[in-house]
Design an enzyme around this catalytic site. Sequence first.
Site, PDB file in Angstrom:
ATOM      1  CG  ASP A  82      -1.643  -1.302   1.443  1.00  0.00           C
ATOM      2  OD1 ASP A  82      -2.036  -1.935   0.448  1.00  0.00           O
ATOM      3  OD2 ASP A  82      -1.800  -1.698   2.615  1.00  0.00           O
ATOM      4  CD  GLU A 112      -8.772  -2.988  -0.606  1.00  0.00           C
ATOM      5  OE1 GLU A 112      -9.476  -3.115   0.419  1.00  0.00           O
ATOM      6  OE2 GLU A 112      -7.753  -3.677  -0.829  1.00  0.00           O
TER       7      GLU A 112
END
Length: 353
Positions: free
Chosen positions: A51, A227
Amino acid sequence: MLKGALAVGAAAAGALTVAPGAAHAASPTDVTPDAAKAAPFANPLVRNRADPHVHRHTDGSYYFTATAPEYDRIILRRSRTLRGIATAEEAVVWRRHTSGDMGAHIWAPEIHHIDGKWYLYFAAAPAHDVWKIRMWVLENASRDPFTGTWVEKGRIATAWDTFSLDATTFTYRGSRYLAWAQKEPGVDHNSAIFLSRMANPWTLTGPQARLTTPEYDWECVGFKVNEGASFLQRNGRVFMTYSASATDANYRMGLLTAEAGSDLLDPTSWTKAPRPVFTSNDTTKQYGPGHNSFTVAEDGRTDVLVYHARPYKEIVGDPLNDPNRHTRVQRLGWKPDGTPDFGVPVADGPIQL
């Protein structure tokens, strides 16, 4: 549109002061322009960091943060060059609480500089209920985010008190926005992506719009997930990437596009690509590319895609327990019609931006 009382939750009392030694360890990598051109640039850029988020600041440095596989802390690196992130020393600027609301699943931090202060957005869950994940904000008024005190501003309150994560912020036509992923009550998905204006860096205001929800088969493999939104404003348009499906080799990126000048809170302003724009590739041996951010190269013109991927397809057990999602970078191309060309995740080894 969703409306509701949108006050931030009570701010947590704790704060962390970064030790001077940590600040020294994480000082910018000292690389001259000529040395930077000669230095090797290779993927993966940073191992075991998922991420990834890279912020290029007005001081000329790149600031890097990402999810650590232990899910227990927030880290920062800083470098004068993108390639220097690979060897820049890493500082821990915040650790999970041993109890209470921020005790587990410290996920997907992002660092932003807003109105003269630094902010870290991240997800966390209570130590006693590790899937009750919500979004939180840290603030640091120091000029240098490796020094000073990171103050816990509290939880970002949304229309529902449900699973929420992956906050990102940007400005558009003079207003600041927050996008995030959240479980919508009564809807058959794990998370959709929402957008709202902000009253301040930790408080939403006004309507909250759902921009995308898992609807195509490729968004629903393993889990029904949208997401990890990231925004790029180029060529008279606003582009929003996002990630979909489970976090194994099925993880991939989708794209929404809006015309510049349109109302971003109106879902009809956005056009959703029916097929993924960035996926696993057997030829280059990169799997599950996603949860990206964007930055620019040192020339200030070349757009760069920052993302994570694994170098293998098969995973034993829960993919979230596999630590080998590595941070990677590559040049973001542009098609003749002005839309981004993501290409394929490049193979491990030397790269040229």
